[in-house]
Design a protein around this motif. Structure first.
Motif, mmCIF file in Angstrom:
data_model
loop_
_atom_site.group_PDB
_atom_site.id
_atom_site.type_symbol
_atom_site.label_atom_id
_atom_site.label_comp_id
_atom_site.label_asym_id
_atom_site.label_seq_id
_atom_site.Cartn_x
_atom_site.Cartn_y
_atom_site.Cartn_z
ATOM 1 N N GLU A 157 0.147 -32.444 10.222
ATOM 2 C CA GLU A 157 0.314 -31.155 10.875
ATOM 3 C C GLU A 157 0.409 -30.077 9.824
ATOM 4 O O GLU A 157 0.682 -30.343 8.663
ATOM 5 N N GLY A 158 0.223 -28.845 10.247
ATOM 6 C CA GLY A 158 0.455 -27.721 9.365
ATOM 7 C C GLY A 158 -0.804 -27.090 8.836
ATOM 8 O O GLY A 158 -1.921 -27.524 9.100
ATOM 9 N N GLU A 159 -0.587 -26.035 8.103
ATOM 10 C CA GLU A 159 -1.662 -25.249 7.512
ATOM 11 C C GLU A 159 -1.579 -25.334 5.989
ATOM 12 O O GLU A 159 -0.572 -25.752 5.431
ATOM 13 N N ILE A 160 -2.631 -24.885 5.348
ATOM 14 C CA ILE A 160 -2.664 -24.817 3.889
ATOM 15 C C ILE A 160 -1.741 -23.685 3.452
ATOM 16 O O ILE A 160 -1.838 -22.566 3.956
ATOM 17 N N THR A 161 -0.830 -23.986 2.548
ATOM 18 C CA THR A 161 0.064 -22.951 2.030
ATOM 19 C C THR A 161 -0.128 -22.822 0.517
ATOM 20 O O THR A 161 -0.330 -23.813 -0.178
ATOM 21 N N THR A 162 -0.061 -21.601 0.063
ATOM 22 C CA THR A 162 -0.197 -21.309 -1.363
ATOM 23 C C THR A 162 0.997 -20.478 -1.800
ATOM 24 O O THR A 162 1.338 -19.486 -1.156
ATOM 25 N N THR A 163 1.650 -20.904 -2.877
ATOM 26 C CA THR A 163 2.783 -20.161 -3.421
ATOM 27 C C THR A 163 2.562 -19.939 -4.912
ATOM 28 O O THR A 163 1.865 -20.700 -5.570
ATOM 29 N N TRP A 164 3.153 -18.895 -5.414
ATOM 30 C CA TRP A 164 3.063 -18.583 -6.835
ATOM 31 C C TRP A 164 4.103 -19.371 -7.608
ATOM 32 O O TRP A 164 5.153 -19.708 -7.089
ATOM 33 N N ALA A 165 3.825 -19.618 -8.868
ATOM 34 C CA ALA A 165 4.769 -20.286 -9.770
ATOM 35 C C ALA A 165 5.758 -19.235 -10.265
ATOM 36 O O ALA A 165 5.665 -18.728 -11.380
ATOM 37 N N LYS A 166 6.722 -18.908 -9.421
ATOM 38 C CA LYS A 166 7.643 -17.800 -9.689
ATOM 39 C C LYS A 166 8.474 -17.973 -10.961
ATOM 40 O O LYS A 166 8.595 -17.025 -11.734
ATOM 41 N N PRO A 167 9.068 -19.141 -11.233
ATOM 42 C CA PRO A 167 9.888 -19.240 -12.453
ATOM 43 C C PRO A 167 9.099 -18.949 -13.729
ATOM 44 O O PRO A 167 9.593 -18.252 -14.621
ATOM 45 N N GLU A 168 7.879 -19.463 -13.800
ATOM 46 C CA GLU A 168 7.056 -19.240 -14.990
ATOM 47 C C GLU A 168 6.661 -17.771 -15.123
ATOM 48 O O GLU A 168 6.722 -17.194 -16.209
ATOM 49 N N LEU A 169 6.278 -17.149 -14.008
ATOM 50 C CA LEU A 169 5.879 -15.738 -14.046
ATOM 51 C C LEU A 169 7.058 -14.831 -14.367
ATOM 52 O O LEU A 169 6.929 -13.868 -15.134
ATOM 53 N N ILE A 170 8.231 -15.148 -13.814
ATOM 54 C CA ILE A 170 9.425 -14.353 -14.106
ATOM 55 C C ILE A 170 9.811 -14.496 -15.577
ATOM 56 O O ILE A 170 10.147 -13.503 -16.239
ATOM 57 N N ALA A 171 9.737 -15.704 -16.114
ATOM 58 C CA ALA A 171 10.087 -15.913 -17.523
ATOM 59 C C ALA A 171 9.149 -15.135 -18.451
ATOM 60 O O ALA A 171 9.611 -14.514 -19.420
ATOM 61 N N VAL A 172 7.858 -15.148 -18.146
ATOM 62 C CA VAL A 172 6.909 -14.387 -18.969
ATOM 63 C C VAL A 172 7.200 -12.894 -18.867
ATOM 64 O O VAL A 172 7.190 -12.177 -19.876
ATOM 65 N N ALA A 173 7.497 -12.407 -17.665
ATOM 66 C CA ALA A 173 7.787 -10.982 -17.488
ATOM 67 C C ALA A 173 9.048 -10.578 -18.254
ATOM 68 O O ALA A 173 9.061 -9.538 -18.932
ATOM 69 N N VAL A 174 10.097 -11.393 -18.173
ATOM 70 C CA VAL A 174 11.343 -11.083 -18.886
ATOM 71 C C VAL A 174 11.109 -11.079 -20.396
ATOM 72 O O VAL A 174 11.552 -10.162 -21.102
ATOM 73 N N LEU A 175 10.398 -12.091 -20.909
ATOM 74 C CA LEU A 175 10.129 -12.143 -22.355
ATOM 75 C C LEU A 175 9.241 -10.981 -22.800
ATOM 76 O O LEU A 175 9.414 -10.455 -23.904
ATOM 77 N N ALA A 176 8.302 -10.574 -21.949
ATOM 78 C CA ALA A 176 7.456 -9.417 -22.292
ATOM 79 C C ALA A 176 8.293 -8.141 -22.358
ATOM 80 O O ALA A 176 8.115 -7.317 -23.273
ATOM 81 N N VAL A 177 9.222 -7.969 -21.429
ATOM 82 C CA VAL A 177 10.109 -6.795 -21.462
ATOM 83 C C VAL A 177 10.978 -6.834 -22.713
ATOM 84 O O VAL A 177 11.152 -5.808 -23.389
ATOM 85 N N VAL A 178 11.516 -8.006 -23.049
ATOM 86 C CA VAL A 178 12.339 -8.136 -24.266
ATOM 87 C C VAL A 178 11.501 -7.792 -25.493
ATOM 88 O O VAL A 178 11.977 -7.070 -26.396
ATOM 89 N N ALA A 179 10.260 -8.246 -25.549
ATOM 90 C CA ALA A 179 9.386 -7.948 -26.691
ATOM 91 C C ALA A 179 9.111 -6.454 -26.802
ATOM 92 O O ALA A 179 9.155 -5.886 -27.897
ATOM 93 N N VAL A 180 8.833 -5.813 -25.683
ATOM 94 C CA VAL A 180 8.558 -4.363 -25.696
ATOM 95 C C VAL A 180 9.796 -3.585 -26.124
ATOM 96 O O VAL A 180 9.718 -2.674 -26.960
ATOM 97 N N VAL A 181 10.955 -3.938 -25.585
ATOM 98 C CA VAL A 181 12.188 -3.259 -25.953
ATOM 99 C C VAL A 181 12.497 -3.476 -27.428
ATOM 100 O O VAL A 181 12.867 -2.534 -28.148
ATOM 101 N N ALA A 182 12.339 -4.678 -27.914
ATOM 102 C CA ALA A 182 12.590 -4.966 -29.337
ATOM 103 C C ALA A 182 11.627 -4.179 -30.216
ATOM 104 O O ALA A 182 12.026 -3.697 -31.290
ATOM 105 N N GLN A 183 10.397 -4.029 -29.789
ATOM 106 C CA GLN A 183 9.424 -3.268 -30.587
ATOM 107 C C GLN A 183 9.823 -1.780 -30.645
ATOM 108 O O GLN A 183 9.725 -1.160 -31.693
ATOM 109 N N PHE A 184 10.261 -1.214 -29.516
ATOM 110 C CA PHE A 184 10.653 0.190 -29.515
ATOM 111 C C PHE A 184 11.946 0.461 -30.273
ATOM 112 O O PHE A 184 12.116 1.521 -30.864
ATOM 113 N N LEU A 185 12.850 -0.503 -30.288
ATOM 114 C CA LEU A 185 14.122 -0.322 -30.978
ATOM 115 C C LEU A 185 14.067 -0.657 -32.464
ATOM 116 O O LEU A 185 15.036 -0.380 -33.180
ATOM 117 N N ARG A 186 12.979 -1.234 -32.913
ATOM 118 C CA ARG A 186 12.857 -1.601 -34.332
ATOM 119 C C ARG A 186 12.859 -0.417 -35.243
ATOM 120 O O ARG A 186 12.466 0.622 -35.081
#
Length: 186
Positions: free
Chosen positions: A157-186
């Protein structure tokens, strides 16, 4: 006490997984070195970039897999997960990677793939392929999916469901923000 028997079968590319783990271990060694030696904003920037590369290695090499379950086929691609109930699968084949055909289109599965060396041997007809080559392994996975489809499609039963890999995408986004902030504060 009987061991619990699971009906789940997982297939993935072992060579990709090994390569991904090696890359992540090297990245971890770099992060340890940064923590010990570079306690500066430049070190934070480099650590964030290494962290992003480690996540990219995980997403590209370790994460992709195909899991056969009684309720359907779970396809873990690089940044998305697809759950396909057995009655929604129309056909399965292998080109360079496994493809699952549904009424809504094809879902490509990089967790099961063919090695170019085996494809060349098959086309040329040179040396015989070994029993552990990627072609026979991919064919085995296709046969297992067909077997599960025949067994479980009537009650699925059921339909095809598609979900995003949220933990991986959130981790990349957080690390990208940390990298940008570190670059501006250097």
């Amino acid at each position: 006490m009987k061991p619990k028997v699971t009906e789940n079968e997982q297939y993935l590319s072992a060579s990709n997984r090994i390569t991904g783990v090696v890359v992540m271990v090297i990245g971890l060694a770099g992060l340890v070195d940064i923590v010990v030696e570079w306690r500066t904003l430049g070190g934070l920037l480099v650590a964030a970039l290494i962290g992003i590369l480690m996540i990219v290695a995980y997403v590209g090499l370790v994460r992709p897999s195909v899991t056969l379950r009684p309720d359907g086929l779970m396809i873990r691609n690089h940044i998305r997960d697809h759950h396909v109930p057995w009655h929604r699968i129309e056909d399965v084949d292998v080109t360079d990677i496994l493809r699952v055909h549904t009424s809504t289109g094809k879902i490509r599965c990089p967790g099961v793939q063919l090695v170019m060396k085996d494809l060349r041997k098959q086309r040329v007809g040179g040396r015989k392929l070994g029993a552990d080559n990627s072609i026979s392994r991919a064919d085995f996975v296709v046969d297992r999916i067909d077997n599960h489809r025949e067994r479980y499609a009537k009650t699925a039963e059921g339909e095809i469901t598609t979900t995003w890999a949220k933990p991986e995408l959130i981790a990349v986004a957080v690390l990208a923000v940390v990298a940008v902030v570190a670059q501006f504060l250097r």
